[in-house]
Design a protein around this motif. Structure first.
Motif, short mmCIF file in Angstrom:
data_model
loop_
_atom_site.label_atom_id
_atom_site.label_comp_id
_atom_site.label_asym_id
_atom_site.label_seq_id
_atom_site.Cartn_x
_atom_site.Cartn_y
_atom_site.Cartn_z
N GLY A 146 52.52 55.05 56.24
CA GLY A 146 53.72 55.54 56.01
C GLY A 146 53.93 57.08 55.70
N PHE A 147 55.04 57.34 55.28
CA PHE A 147 55.24 58.89 54.81
C PHE A 147 54.67 59.32 53.32
CE2 PHE A 147 57.75 62.53 53.54
CZ PHE A 147 58.13 63.09 54.77
N VAL A 148 53.86 60.41 53.53
CA VAL A 148 53.27 60.69 52.36
C VAL A 148 53.40 62.18 52.01
CG1 VAL A 148 51.19 60.99 51.45
CG2 VAL A 148 51.45 59.16 53.02
N ASN A 149 53.89 62.60 51.01
CA ASN A 149 54.06 63.92 50.34
C ASN A 149 53.04 65.09 50.63
OD1 ASN A 149 56.45 62.91 49.30
ND2 ASN A 149 56.10 63.46 47.13
N ILE A 150 53.46 66.37 50.55
CA ILE A 150 52.52 67.19 50.73
C ILE A 150 51.73 67.22 49.20
CG2 ILE A 150 52.20 69.86 50.49
CD1 ILE A 150 52.78 68.54 53.30
N THR A 151 52.31 67.40 48.18
CA THR A 151 51.67 67.28 47.10
C THR A 151 52.11 66.15 46.13
OG1 THR A 151 53.32 68.28 45.44
CG2 THR A 151 51.58 69.67 46.91
N SER A 152 51.43 65.40 45.25
CA SER A 152 51.81 64.27 44.38
C SER A 152 51.34 64.28 43.30
CB SER A 152 51.28 63.20 45.06
OG SER A 152 51.78 61.72 44.42
N GLU A 153 51.84 64.00 42.08
CA GLU A 153 51.19 63.93 40.63
C GLU A 153 50.47 62.67 40.43
OE1 GLU A 153 54.43 63.81 38.32
OE2 GLU A 153 55.55 61.95 39.00
N SER A 154 50.60 61.66 41.58
CA SER A 154 49.74 60.44 41.58
C SER A 154 48.70 60.33 42.35
CB SER A 154 50.74 59.44 41.38
OG SER A 154 51.65 59.25 42.76
N ALA A 155 48.32 61.38 43.23
CA ALA A 155 47.60 61.60 44.51
C ALA A 155 46.13 60.92 43.83
CB ALA A 155 47.46 62.95 44.89
N GLY A 156 45.72 61.40 42.82
CA GLY A 156 44.25 60.83 42.30
C GLY A 156 44.15 59.37 42.00
N SER A 157 45.29 58.54 41.78
CA SER A 157 45.25 57.24 41.38
C SER A 157 45.89 56.40 42.59
CB SER A 157 46.19 57.01 40.25
OG SER A 157 47.46 57.33 40.62
N ARG A 158 45.88 56.88 43.47
CA ARG A 158 46.35 56.14 44.88
C ARG A 158 45.22 55.58 45.55
NH1 ARG A 158 51.50 57.52 48.97
NH2 ARG A 158 51.29 55.74 50.01
N ASN A 159 45.21 54.32 46.02
CA ASN A 159 44.12 53.72 46.49
C ASN A 159 44.42 53.67 48.00
OD1 ASN A 159 42.61 53.21 44.47
ND2 ASN A 159 43.44 51.23 43.92
N SER A 160 45.86 53.68 48.47
CA SER A 160 46.20 53.60 50.00
C SER A 160 46.09 54.38 50.76
CB SER A 160 47.72 53.08 49.99
OG SER A 160 48.45 54.00 49.47
N ILE A 161 45.53 55.64 50.23
CA ILE A 161 45.24 56.95 51.05
C ILE A 161 44.72 57.86 49.96
CG2 ILE A 161 47.52 58.14 50.60
CD1 ILE A 161 47.21 59.23 53.63
N LYS A 162 43.70 58.65 50.47
CA LYS A 162 43.00 59.65 49.53
C LYS A 162 43.89 61.00 50.20
CE LYS A 162 38.61 62.03 48.32
NZ LYS A 162 37.21 62.11 48.58
N HIS A 163 44.24 61.45 49.04
CA HIS A 163 45.18 62.68 49.19
C HIS A 163 44.63 63.87 48.13
CE1 HIS A 163 49.81 64.31 48.91
NE2 HIS A 163 49.11 64.97 49.52
N GLU A 164 44.43 64.89 48.74
CA GLU A 164 44.17 65.95 48.11
C GLU A 164 44.85 67.29 48.48
OE1 GLU A 164 39.65 66.77 47.33
OE2 GLU A 164 39.64 65.40 48.78
N PHE A 165 45.35 68.37 47.77
CA PHE A 165 45.93 69.50 48.36
C PHE A 165 45.61 70.67 47.40
CE2 PHE A 165 48.11 66.45 45.67
CZ PHE A 165 48.45 67.32 44.25
N SER A 166 46.00 72.16 47.99
CA SER A 166 45.71 73.06 47.42
C SER A 166 46.60 73.54 46.25
CB SER A 166 45.65 74.68 48.13
OG SER A 166 46.95 74.57 48.85
N GLY A 167 46.23 74.18 45.04
CA GLY A 167 47.09 74.31 43.95
C GLY A 167 47.97 75.31 43.99
N ASN A 168 48.28 76.12 45.11
CA ASN A 168 49.24 77.23 45.17
C ASN A 168 50.60 76.81 45.95
OD1 ASN A 168 47.70 76.92 47.60
ND2 ASN A 168 47.87 79.01 47.95
#
Length: 483
Positions: A146-168
Motif C-alpha cells: 500500500g501507501f508508504v511515506n517518503i520518510t518515517s520515524e519507524s522505517a528501521g523497525s518495519r518488517n513489511s517493507i525495507k525503507h531508507e531515505f536521505s537525511g536532507n
C-alpha cells in the motif's frame, strides 16, 4: 565493642525514622505514583490540538444520554442489523457499504477494496496493521504493502517493507505544524526536496512476507507547485531513467515503472514540489494503508484539506477508514473525556466530507496498566475513555471495536506482560509482535463476523419486485430475494 554497638543503635534509629517518615508521607502522596512505568517522555510527541483541547475543556461535563437507550438502525439497501445495547455496541450497520464491496469482490473476483488505517504508536512500524492486511489479503486476495511515506520515524523497525531515505528531506507533520507550506497528504505529512546542493533520495525494498514480496506498480504521489523543472531518476538494469514531474494539480501521480523487488528514486531540481509518498499494490483484492504517527490523538485529522483529500480519494478509492487511537489520550489524569468525544465526532464528520461514501470503524484504546500502591493495575482512565470512544462512534454512525474488552478487560495488560512468552512490553502499554498479531486477529475477526452476518441478511432481504402489467390490473409484490 561499645563503638560498634553505638553505630548499630544509630543505624537502627535512622532506619526506624525512615519507616515512620514513609508511613506518614504515604497518606498524603497521590496513589498514582508513576503514570508511565518505563516510557521515556522525551521521545513522546503530543499533537498541539490535543493540548489545546485539554486547555479549553477543563470544565467540560459528561452529559450521558446514550448509555440507557437502545440503538436502532435505519435500513441500508434493504438490510437492517438487529438493535443493539450500548454495552455491546458494534455498529455493523454502518459498515454495510464496505461489506457490499467485499461481497462483490468475493463473488465476482473483480475490483478492489481499500482500507486506510490511522493510528498512533500502537501501529508504529506496521504493527497490528501488517497482520490485519495479511488477514484480508489471504481471504479476499490482493498483493502489495500500500501507501508508504517518503520518510518515517519507524522505517528501521518495519518488517513489511525495507525503507531508507536521505537525511536532507524537509518534513512537515500535522502533529506539530498548523499551517504547512503545502497541504498535508492523506498520510498527514508533506515532504520537500529543498536541498539544492545535494540530491534527496528514497529507497524501498520488498519484504519476504506473503503478499508483499514485490513492489507492485510503484506510483509516486505529489502535490501542486510552480516548479516545472523537477524530475526523478531511477535505474532499470544498467540504464538510468528520468521522468519529469508535472505538479499542476493538488494531487498528481506518476507511475514509476513495472513491478520490482527494489527501487531507489533520486529527486532532481524538485525543490518546492510537495511530495507525499509512493503506493505499491497490484490493483485487485484488498489493500490496507498504514498511516501511523507516534503521539497522535486523532484530532489532527480535522486539519485535512477537503479538496486535497477528495483528489486522493479519486485516485485511491477508500471503502473503510479505521481510527485506532487512545494511547496518547490516557496520559493526563482526566476521567472525563466528553471533550474528546465531541472533537472526535467532528473528526469523523470531516472524514466523511473528505472521503464521500466511506465507512468508519473506531477501535478503542487497549488496556494500559499503571502503578497504584506499588502494584500494576488497569489505569483508571481506560474505561472512561473507551466509553467516550463508543459514544462518538454511535453519534457519528461508525462501527466500533472495544479492544479493551476483547483483550480481557480489567487487568488484562498485566497478564499480557507477565505471561510466558509475553505478548506486551514492560511499559504496560504497547504490544510486542506476538501481541500485535493477536490484537490484529481480534479486530479482524470482529469485522469479519459482521461480514458473515451481512451476507445472511443480504440473502434474506426484501426487495421490491418490478411492476407486472396485465390487461386489467397492475400487480406489485414484495418477495424474499435469495442470492
Amino acid at each position: 565493642m561499645n563503638q560498634n554497638k553505638s553505630y548499630f543503635v544509630q543505624s537502627f534509629a535512622i532506619f526506624a525514622v525512615s519507616i515512620a517518615a514513609f508511613l506518614v508521607f504515604k497518606s498524603i502522596l497521590p496513589k498514582k505514583l508513576f503514570s508511565e512505568s518505563t516510557v521515556n517522555s522525551k521521545n513522546v510527541v503530543i499533537d498541539s490540538l490535543l493540548l489545546e483541547a485539554l486547555e479549553e475543556d477543563e470544565s467540560a461535563t459528561d452529559g450521558d444520554t446514550l448509555s440507557n437507550q437502545p440503538i436502532s438502525f435505519t435500513a441500508v439497501d434493504g438490510i437492517t442489523f438487529p438493535d443493539e445495547k450500548f454495552e455491546d455496541y458494534k455498529g455493523f450497520q454502518h459498515l454495510i457499504q464496505f461489506y457490499e464491496k467485499l461481497f462483490q469482490l468475493e463473488t465476482t473476483h473483480e475490483g478492489n477494496v481499500r482500507i486506510a488505517y490511522f493510528g498512533d504508536s500502537m501501529t508504529d512500524g506496521d504493527m497490528i496493521v501488517q497482520d490485519f492486511r495479511a488477514n484480508f489479503q489471504n481471504q479476499f486476495g490482493g498483493q502489495g504493502v500500500g501507501f508508504v511515506n517518503i520518510t518515517s520515524e519507524s522505517a528501521g523497525s518495519r518488517n513489511s517493507i525495507k525503507h531508507e531515505f536521505s537525511g536532507n528531506w524537509k518534513t512537515q507533520s500535522y502533529l506539530n505544524v498548523k499551517k504547512p507550506r503545502s497541504p498535508f497528504g492523506v498520510n498527514g505529512h508533506v515532504f520537500f526536496a529543498n536541498d539544492t546542493a545535494n540530491v534527496e533520495w528514497v529507497k524501498y525494498k520488498a519484504s519476504k512476507l506473503q503478499n508483499l514480496s514485490e513492489l507492485y506498480n510503484p506510483t509516486l504521489f505529489y502535490g501542486k507547485s510552480s516548479n516545472r523543472n523537477g524530475k526523478i531518476a531511477f535505474k532499470v538494469g544498467k540504464d538510468t531513467i528520468y521522468k519529469k514531474l508535472s505538479p499542476s494539480k493538488l494531487v498528481n501521480t506518476l507511475v514509476i515503472g513495472k513491478t520490482t523487488k527494489d527501487l531507489k528514486l533520486d529527486f532532481i531540481n524538485a525543490d518546492s514540489i510537495p511530495v507525499y509518498g509512493l503506493n505499491f499494490d497490484d490493483g485487485k483484492g484488498v489493500h490496507v494503508d498504514n498511516f501511523s504517527n507516534r503521539g497522535n490523538s486523532g484530532l489532527p485529522i480535522s486539519t485535512f484539506n477537503t479538496q486535497v483529500m477528495r483528489q486522493f480519494h479519486e485516485k485511491l478509492g477508500y471503502d473503510l477508514i479505521v481510527l485506532h487511537y487512545g494511547t496518547n489520550v490516557l496520559n493526563y489524569g482526566s476521567l472525563n473525556y466528553s471533550w474528546y468525544e465531541k472533537r472526535m465526532k467532528k473528526v469523523v464528520d470531516h472524514l466523511k466530507e473528505c472521503f464521500p461514501g466511506v465507512a468508519i470503524l473506531v477501535v478503542s484504546t487497549a488496556d494500559k496498566a499503571t502503578k497504584y500502591d506499588l502494584e500494576m493495575k488497569t489505569d483508571s482512565a481506560v474505561v472512561p475513555l473507551t466509553k467516550a470512544q463508543k459514544k462518538y462512534a454511535i453519534q457519528a454512525q461508525a462501527g466500533y471495536v472495544n479492544l479493551y474488552m476483547l483483550m480481557g478487560g480489567d487487568g488484562s495488560m498485566v497478564k499480557w506482560v507477565e505471561e510466558v512468552p509475553a505478548s506486551a512490553n514492560k511499559d504496560y502499554t504497547h504490544f510486542n509482535y506476538r501481541g500485535a498479531k493477536k490484537i490484529s486477529s481480534m479486530i479482524y475477526n470482529q469485522v469479519y463476523n459482521g461480514y458473515e452476518q451481512f451476507k445472511r441478511l443480504r440473502a434474506n432481504r426484501k426487495t421490491e419486485q418490478p411492476v407486472v402489467k396485465t390487461d386489467s390490473v397492475i400487480v406489485k409484490t414484495d418477495s424474499v430475494h435469495v442470492e
